[in-house]
Design a protein around this motif. Structure first.
Motif, PDB file in Angstrom:
ATOM      1  N   HIS A   1      -1.213  12.780   1.420  1.00 22.51           N
ATOM      2  CA  HIS A   1      -1.530  11.216   1.500  1.00 22.51           C
ATOM      3  C   HIS A   1      -2.683  10.665   2.038  1.00 22.51           C
ATOM      4  O   HIS A   1      -3.622  10.039   1.738  1.00 22.51           O
ATOM      5  CB  HIS A   1      -0.264  10.589   1.848  1.00 22.51           C
ATOM      6  N   GLU A   2      -2.642  11.029   3.407  1.00 22.09           N
ATOM      7  CA  GLU A   2      -3.857  10.778   4.266  1.00 22.09           C
ATOM      8  C   GLU A   2      -4.996  11.039   4.052  1.00 22.09           C
ATOM      9  O   GLU A   2      -6.001  10.606   3.861  1.00 22.09           O
ATOM     10  CB  GLU A   2      -3.536  11.014   5.690  1.00 22.09           C
TER      11      GLU A   2
ATOM     12  N   HIS B   1      -6.451   9.366   1.246  1.00 24.42           N
ATOM     13  CA  HIS B   1      -7.250   8.211   1.650  1.00 24.42           C
ATOM     14  C   HIS B   1      -8.674   8.498   1.894  1.00 24.42           C
ATOM     15  O   HIS B   1      -9.802   7.980   1.764  1.00 24.42           O
ATOM     16  CB  HIS B   1      -6.378   7.391   3.032  1.00 24.42           C
TER      17      HIS B   1
ATOM     18  N   GLU C   1      -3.131   2.576  -1.839  1.00 26.71           N
ATOM     19  CA  GLU C   1      -1.818   3.418  -1.621  1.00 26.71           C
ATOM     20  C   GLU C   1      -1.196   4.212  -2.612  1.00 26.71           C
ATOM     21  O   GLU C   1      -0.777   5.234  -2.534  1.00 26.71           O
ATOM     22  CB  GLU C   1      -0.884   2.318  -0.911  1.00 26.71           C
TER      23      GLU C   1
ATOM     24  N   HIS D   1       2.870   1.049   4.952  1.00 23.95           N
ATOM     25  CA  HIS D   1       3.060   1.752   4.001  1.00 23.95           C
ATOM     26  C   HIS D   1       4.769   1.588   3.634  1.00 23.95           C
ATOM     27  O   HIS D   1       5.381   2.562   3.673  1.00 23.95           O
ATOM     28  CB  HIS D   1       3.056   3.371   4.178  1.00 23.95           C
TER      29      HIS D   1
HETATM   30 ZN   LIG Z   1      -1.643   4.998   2.979  1.00 25.93          ZN
END
Ligand SMILES: [Zn+2]
Length: 355
Positions: A222-223, A226, A276, A316
């Motif tokens: 997930h990071e 980003h 997100e 989050h």
């Molecule tokens: Zn995030």
């Protein structure tokens, strides 16, 4: 760990006379010896070494070597070890670059200037992907220093734990994208953050709450999402204010009052809802590629929602829509385990040597 245990400082060397690409080993001392198969090809004076621009961990030239001679280091850990032997590297680079607009196309620089004067945050959306790599890297390094100072955190590099962590990151990082540098930090806070310059930190507090490698892999993916989607730069450009944008324009963040603000913004980073969702989708795609389910990541975040100390949940929130989206993407887990039980145990104690 002693120096003897560390792998050799390997690099690619171009002597500046031919196009030949040589695999060399660097031996730092009073000079940096460049060695190929036991033969010293060149010896660079430490104070003459400069950073040359390029999209890799570290690219070096020397003012006393042929102008086109280059040393290229692709591995972040080798680059950071080498930097220890080149204490003045950043200094010389800063002197060289302060006060000029580095690497921006005229159009992009003009747009940034408009943002500074008129404040047009939506331009950030289109400009963030065009921030020159070297500027983002420099910003990342400045923020990183500030971040470590502010939090008092140390990077955890315990041998076996680090090996396991690198192995996991290697599996989940995008193929052929910009190099990602991920590390575990000795912080009890339950969080993970992406800094500018493709650097990602997992806090030990979060690692300790995890029950399986898939939970951590999903969060890291997930990071990485980003970073891959340039959300970090986008969010900073949208919220960073005038002095941040000026720093961006001139590639000079040293002593910028914006840096503390930036660091704080990243610590409680709130990217847009769209960002997100995209980062979740990236994590799901990553786990799917590895034939692993992404649901453990969703369940992990859901489990942390009940924990008031889970900073990551502030930025989050795990609503039912988010969890449902992850669940709908679920595939049966048929891929091999990301880490063996033994490797997972080693990762869990990666920070146990840290104060
Ligand atoms: Zn995030």
């Amino acid at each position: 760990m002693t120096t003897d245990d560390l792998p050799p400082l390997t690099a690619i060397f171009y002597d500046g006379r031919s196009n030949r690409k040589r695999r060399v080993e660097l031996r730092p001392g009073e000079t940096i010896e460049i060695v190929e198969d036991g033969t010293v090809l060149a010896s660079w004076i430490v104070d003459d070494i400069r950073v040359a621009d390029g999209d890799m961990a570290l690219r070096l030239s020397s003012v006393s070597a042929p102008p086109l001679a280059r040393l290229e280091i692709n591995d972040e850990s080798i680059a950071s070890r080498l930097r220890h032997f080149l204490p003045r590297l950043d200094e010389t680079q800063e002197k060289r670059q302060t006060g000029r607009i580095v690497g921006w196309s005229l159009g992009a620089a003009g747009s940034i200037a408009l943002m500074v004067v008129y404040g047009i945050p939506f331009a950030a959306d289109r400009l963030a992907p065009h921030v020159p790599v070297n500027i983002e890297k420099r910003l990342g390094e400045t923020v990183d220093r500030q971040f470590l100072n502010l939090t008092g955190a140390q990077t955890c590099t315990d041998g076996e734990g680090q090996k396991a962590f690198n192995q996991m990151i290697d599996k989940i990082k995008p193929q052929g994208g910009r190099p990602i540098e991920a590390q575990v930090l000795s912080l009890d806070t339950i969080n993970a953050v992406a800094l500018p310059g493709d650097k990602i930190y997992l806090f030990d507090g979060m690692l300790q709450k995890a029950n399986s490698p898939d939970e951590i892999a999903g969060v890291m993916a997930h990071e990485i999402g980003h970073a891959h989607n340039r959300d970090v730069m986008r969010t900073l450009m949208q919220t960073g204010g005038r002095s941040f944008l000026l720093g961006l324009l001139f590639g000079d963040f040293t002593g910028s009052s914006a840096i503390i603000f930036v660091t704080q913004t990243l610590l409680d980073a709130s990217h847009s809802r769209e960002a997100e969702t995209a980062a979740d989708d990236f994590a799901v795609a990553t786990m799917t590629r590895l034939k692993r389910s992404a649901v453990p990541m969703g369940e992990f975040l859901k489990r942390l929602s009940g924990d008031d100390t889970a900073t990551i949940i502030d930025s989050h929130p795990v609503g039912s829509a988010r969890l449902e989206r992850i669940r709908q993407s679920d595939i049966p887990t048929t891929g091999s385990k990301l880490l063996s039980d033994e490797e997972w145990r080693a990762l869990k104690v990666i920070c146990s040597g840290a104060p």
